[in-house]
Design a protein around this motif. Structure first.
Motif, PDB file in Angstrom:
ATOM      1  N   VAL A  37      -3.240  10.240  -4.614  1.00 14.99           N
ATOM      2  CA  VAL A  37      -3.629   9.101  -3.777  1.00 14.99           C
ATOM      3  C   VAL A  37      -4.224   8.014  -4.669  1.00 14.99           C
ATOM      4  CG1 VAL A  37      -5.363   8.316  -2.110  1.00 14.99           C
ATOM      5  CG2 VAL A  37      -3.935  10.293  -1.572  1.00 14.99           C
ATOM      6  N   GLY A  38      -3.717   6.810  -4.509  1.00 14.00           N
ATOM      7  CA  GLY A  38      -4.274   5.661  -5.222  1.00 14.00           C
ATOM      8  C   GLY A  38      -5.323   4.998  -4.352  1.00 14.00           C
ATOM      9  N   LEU A  39      -6.532   4.842  -4.873  1.00 17.43           N
ATOM     10  CA  LEU A  39      -7.611   4.189  -4.128  1.00 17.43           C
ATOM     11  C   LEU A  39      -7.773   2.787  -4.696  1.00 17.43           C
ATOM     12  CD1 LEU A  39      -9.890   4.407  -2.040  1.00 17.43           C
ATOM     13  CD2 LEU A  39     -11.294   5.523  -3.773  1.00 17.43           C
ATOM     14  N   LEU A  40      -7.420   1.821  -3.871  1.00 23.28           N
ATOM     15  CA  LEU A  40      -7.298   0.433  -4.313  1.00 23.28           C
ATOM     16  C   LEU A  40      -8.308  -0.425  -3.562  1.00 23.28           C
ATOM     17  CD1 LEU A  40      -5.283  -1.554  -5.858  1.00 23.28           C
ATOM     18  CD2 LEU A  40      -4.017  -1.673  -3.724  1.00 23.28           C
ATOM     19  N   GLY A  41      -8.918  -1.374  -4.251  1.00 22.91           N
ATOM     20  CA  GLY A  41      -9.832  -2.269  -3.556  1.00 22.91           C
ATOM     21  C   GLY A  41     -10.577  -3.143  -4.542  1.00 22.91           C
ATOM     22  N   PRO A  42     -11.158  -4.246  -4.053  1.00 24.89           N
ATOM     23  CA  PRO A  42     -11.834  -5.184  -4.947  1.00 24.89           C
ATOM     24  C   PRO A  42     -13.110  -4.588  -5.542  1.00 24.89           C
ATOM     25  CG  PRO A  42     -12.225  -5.777  -2.659  1.00 24.89           C
ATOM     26  CD  PRO A  42     -11.223  -4.657  -2.646  1.00 24.89           C
ATOM     27  N   SER A  43     -13.569  -5.183  -6.627  1.00 26.55           N
ATOM     28  CA  SER A  43     -14.805  -4.755  -7.263  1.00 26.55           C
ATOM     29  C   SER A  43     -15.951  -4.762  -6.247  1.00 26.55           C
ATOM     30  CB  SER A  43     -15.106  -5.704  -8.428  1.00 26.55           C
ATOM     31  OG  SER A  43     -16.229  -5.249  -9.113  1.00 26.55           O
ATOM     32  N   GLY A  44     -16.746  -3.691  -6.243  1.00 24.33           N
ATOM     33  CA  GLY A  44     -17.905  -3.634  -5.361  1.00 24.33           C
ATOM     34  C   GLY A  44     -17.626  -3.058  -3.978  1.00 24.33           C
ATOM     35  N   CYS A  45     -16.392  -2.628  -3.701  1.00 23.23           N
ATOM     36  CA  CYS A  45     -16.066  -2.146  -2.355  1.00 23.23           C
ATOM     37  C   CYS A  45     -16.469  -0.695  -2.135  1.00 23.23           C
ATOM     38  CB  CYS A  45     -14.586  -2.340  -2.045  1.00 23.23           C
ATOM     39  SG  CYS A  45     -13.502  -1.169  -2.878  1.00 23.23           S
ATOM     40  N   GLU A 200      -0.466  -3.145  -8.591  1.00 23.96           N
ATOM     41  CA  GLU A 200       0.766  -2.694  -9.241  1.00 23.96           C
ATOM     42  C   GLU A 200       0.620  -1.240  -9.714  1.00 23.96           C
ATOM     43  OE1 GLU A 200       3.720  -3.959  -9.759  1.00 23.96           O
ATOM     44  OE2 GLU A 200       4.347  -2.325 -11.087  1.00 23.96           O
ATOM     45  N   GLU A 201      -0.536  -0.946 -10.289  1.00 22.16           N
ATOM     46  CA  GLU A 201      -0.805   0.395 -10.808  1.00 22.16           C
ATOM     47  C   GLU A 201      -0.813   1.418  -9.666  1.00 22.16           C
ATOM     48  OE1 GLU A 201      -3.896   0.371 -13.779  1.00 22.16           O
ATOM     49  OE2 GLU A 201      -4.634   2.278 -12.999  1.00 22.16           O
ATOM     50  N   ALA A 202      -1.492   1.074  -8.578  1.00 21.27           N
ATOM     51  CA  ALA A 202      -1.573   1.989  -7.429  1.00 21.27           C
ATOM     52  C   ALA A 202      -0.189   2.219  -6.838  1.00 21.27           C
ATOM     53  CB  ALA A 202      -2.511   1.411  -6.376  1.00 21.27           C
ATOM     54  N   LEU A 203       0.571   1.140  -6.684  1.00 24.38           N
ATOM     55  CA  LEU A 203       1.871   1.251  -6.033  1.00 24.38           C
ATOM     56  C   LEU A 203       2.864   2.023  -6.892  1.00 24.38           C
ATOM     57  CD1 LEU A 203       2.149  -2.345  -4.511  1.00 24.38           C
ATOM     58  CD2 LEU A 203       1.602  -0.227  -3.312  1.00 24.38           C
ATOM     59  N   SER A 204       2.747   1.902  -8.216  1.00 22.35           N
ATOM     60  CA  SER A 204       3.727   2.540  -9.096  1.00 22.35           C
ATOM     61  C   SER A 204       3.431   4.024  -9.305  1.00 22.35           C
ATOM     62  CB  SER A 204       3.782   1.827 -10.446  1.00 22.35           C
ATOM     63  OG  SER A 204       2.569   1.997 -11.138  1.00 22.35           O
ATOM     64  N   ASP A 214     -15.194  -3.103   1.551  1.00 21.11           N
ATOM     65  CA  ASP A 214     -16.547  -3.105   2.087  1.00 21.11           C
ATOM     66  C   ASP A 214     -16.977  -1.729   2.609  1.00 21.11           C
ATOM     67  OD1 ASP A 214     -18.981  -4.205   2.667  1.00 21.11           O
ATOM     68  OD2 ASP A 214     -18.353  -5.129   4.554  1.00 21.11           O
ATOM     69  N   GLY A 215     -16.702  -0.677   1.827  1.00 23.10           N
ATOM     70  CA  GLY A 215     -17.226   0.649   2.152  1.00 23.10           C
ATOM     71  C   GLY A 215     -16.443   1.463   3.150  1.00 23.10           C
ATOM     72  N   VAL A 216     -15.311   0.930   3.612  1.00 26.46           N
ATOM     73  CA  VAL A 216     -14.493   1.698   4.563  1.00 26.46           C
ATOM     74  C   VAL A 216     -13.012   1.640   4.167  1.00 26.46           C
ATOM     75  CG1 VAL A 216     -16.032   1.429   6.556  1.00 26.46           C
ATOM     76  CG2 VAL A 216     -14.247  -0.268   6.138  1.00 26.46           C
ATOM     77  N   VAL A 217     -12.244   2.574   4.747  1.00 26.62           N
ATOM     78  CA  VAL A 217     -10.803   2.562   4.550  1.00 26.62           C
ATOM     79  C   VAL A 217     -10.208   1.488   5.448  1.00 26.62           C
ATOM     80  CG1 VAL A 217      -8.653   3.844   4.857  1.00 26.62           C
ATOM     81  CG2 VAL A 217     -10.675   5.003   3.959  1.00 26.62           C
ATOM     82  N   GLN A 218      -9.497   0.562   4.842  1.00 27.15           N
ATOM     83  CA  GLN A 218      -8.912  -0.532   5.615  1.00 27.15           C
ATOM     84  C   GLN A 218      -7.470  -0.216   6.002  1.00 27.15           C
ATOM     85  OE1 GLN A 218      -8.304  -4.318   3.478  1.00 27.15           O
ATOM     86  NE2 GLN A 218      -9.562  -5.239   5.058  1.00 27.15           N
ATOM     87  N   GLN A 219      -6.777   0.499   5.113  1.00 24.73           N
ATOM     88  CA  GLN A 219      -5.364   0.766   5.329  1.00 24.73           C
ATOM     89  C   GLN A 219      -4.955   1.982   4.508  1.00 24.73           C
ATOM     90  OE1 GLN A 219      -2.956  -2.427   3.849  1.00 24.73           O
ATOM     91  NE2 GLN A 219      -1.175  -1.887   5.091  1.00 24.73           N
ATOM     92  N   VAL A 220      -4.089   2.841   5.076  1.00 24.15           N
ATOM     93  CA  VAL A 220      -3.530   3.971   4.333  1.00 24.15           C
ATOM     94  C   VAL A 220      -2.035   3.961   4.536  1.00 24.15           C
ATOM     95  CG1 VAL A 220      -3.552   6.475   3.967  1.00 24.15           C
ATOM     96  CG2 VAL A 220      -5.574   5.354   4.904  1.00 24.15           C
ATOM     97  N   GLY A 221      -1.263   4.151   3.469  1.00 17.05           N
ATOM     98  CA  GLY A 221       0.184   4.191   3.662  1.00 17.05           C
ATOM     99  C   GLY A 221       0.904   4.545   2.383  1.00 17.05           C
ATOM    100  N   THR A 222       2.206   4.794   2.501  1.00 21.91           N
ATOM    101  CA  THR A 222       3.015   5.014   1.312  1.00 21.91           C
ATOM    102  C   THR A 222       3.179   3.675   0.606  1.00 21.91           C
ATOM    103  OG1 THR A 222       4.997   4.731   2.663  1.00 21.91           O
ATOM    104  CG2 THR A 222       4.275   6.989   2.248  1.00 21.91           C
ATOM    105  N   PRO A 223       3.466   3.681  -0.715  1.00 17.10           N
ATOM    106  CA  PRO A 223       3.538   2.426  -1.452  1.00 17.10           C
ATOM    107  C   PRO A 223       4.464   1.393  -0.822  1.00 17.10           C
ATOM    108  CG  PRO A 223       3.498   4.238  -2.985  1.00 17.10           C
ATOM    109  CD  PRO A 223       3.592   4.856  -1.606  1.00 17.10           C
TER     110      PRO A 223
END
Ligand code: ADP
Ligand code: ADP
Length: 229
Positions: A37-45, A200-204, A214-223
């Motif tokens: 699982v790739g965990l993607l998000g902006p700095s500080g999330c 790009e890294e997460a998707l690949s 902001d501390g929560v899961v916003q979206q989950v899905g296949t690349p």
């Protein structure tokens, strides 16, 4: 291998004289056995905080974290079957590459001969066989990152946590290391969370991508699904 389940995991940082920080605010995720699982998000999330709670380097404020159906909450890091290769997880300068890889195995009850065999095996898989006697100071950043990865997998963890594993590499090294990482994870079947701020890294790399904000899961899905959005 085992699955990893996070249920309503929360973290509030309370520092004297400073406002509370709700870094993680009810994080739910099931990572299947052998899945990356790739965990993607902006700095500080809250990505690093989440990884540190899974590793046991930070207490949870609430919720549960379970590996293979066993709760890890309250267990110290060395009692968790979790391998971590963190961006700023320093290698020990006085130790050779081989000793760095072997570090941490002793605590888990591996005997000396077993440790040596395991180090040789892991080093072979990750392309470190030729530099086992070198010291970290003489290595490229790509090599250092591979040593950190080798150290994490040498413990034979049930779950592997990777924090920005490609971040210090140039484009060419990144391509090679990305392929190696994918190969290793598939071959050895680790249940893996890979943290990155690079879409790009997460998707690949990932089987599924979790977008955190902001501390929560916003979206989950296949690349492909995440990519289309
Ligand atoms: P990310 O890894 O996504 O950059 P972090 O988990 O490092 O996010 O940080 C999430 C939030 O928690 C940020 O607001 C950060 O400043 C805060 N934070 C992280 N660690 C601490 C700490 N030890 N004490 C107080 N606040 C922290
Ligand atoms: P990352 O984004 O990879 O989490 P940071 O630079 O945000 O890295 O954090 C580095 C270290 O500083 C972490 O150990 C984290 O706990 C700590 N830290 C981050 N934000 C804060 C904060 N607001 N107050 C205190 N410590 C913090």
């Amino acid at each position: 291998m085992s699955d990893l389940v996070l249920r309503d995991v929360r973290k509030t940082y309370r520092t004297k004289g400073r406002p509370e920080v709700e870094a993680v605010r009810g994080f739910d995720l099931e990572v299947n056995s052998g899945e990356l699982v790739g965990l993607l998000g902006p700095s500080g999330c809250g990505k690093s905080t989440t990884l540190r709670m899974i590793a046991g380097l930070e207490d949870v404020t609430g919720g549960d974290i379970a590996v293979g159906g066993r709760s890890m909450v309250g267990l110290p890091p060395q009692k968790r079957s979790i391998g971590v290769a963190f961006e700023n997880y320093a290698l020990y300068p006085p130790l050779t590459v081989a000793e760095n890889i072997a570090f941490g195995m002793r605590a888990r009850g591996h005997r000396k001969a077993e440790r040596a065999a395991r180090v040789a095996d892991v080093a072979g898989r990750i392309g470190l066989s030729d530099i086992l006697d070198a010291h970290p100071a003489g290595l490229s950043s790509g090599q250092k990152q591979r040593v950190a990865l080798a150290r994490a997998v040498a413990r034979e963890p049930e779950v592997l946590l990777l924090d920005e594993p490609l971040s210090h590499l140039d484009a060419a090294q990144r391509d090679v290391t990305r392929r190696e990482l994918r190969h290793l994870q598939q071959e050895l079947g680790y249940t893996t969370i890979l943290v990155t701020h690079d879409q790009e890294e997460a998707l690949s790399l990932a089987d599924r991508v979790v977008v955190m904000n902001d501390g929560v899961v916003q979206q989950v899905g296949t690349p492909d699904v995440i990519y289309d959005d």
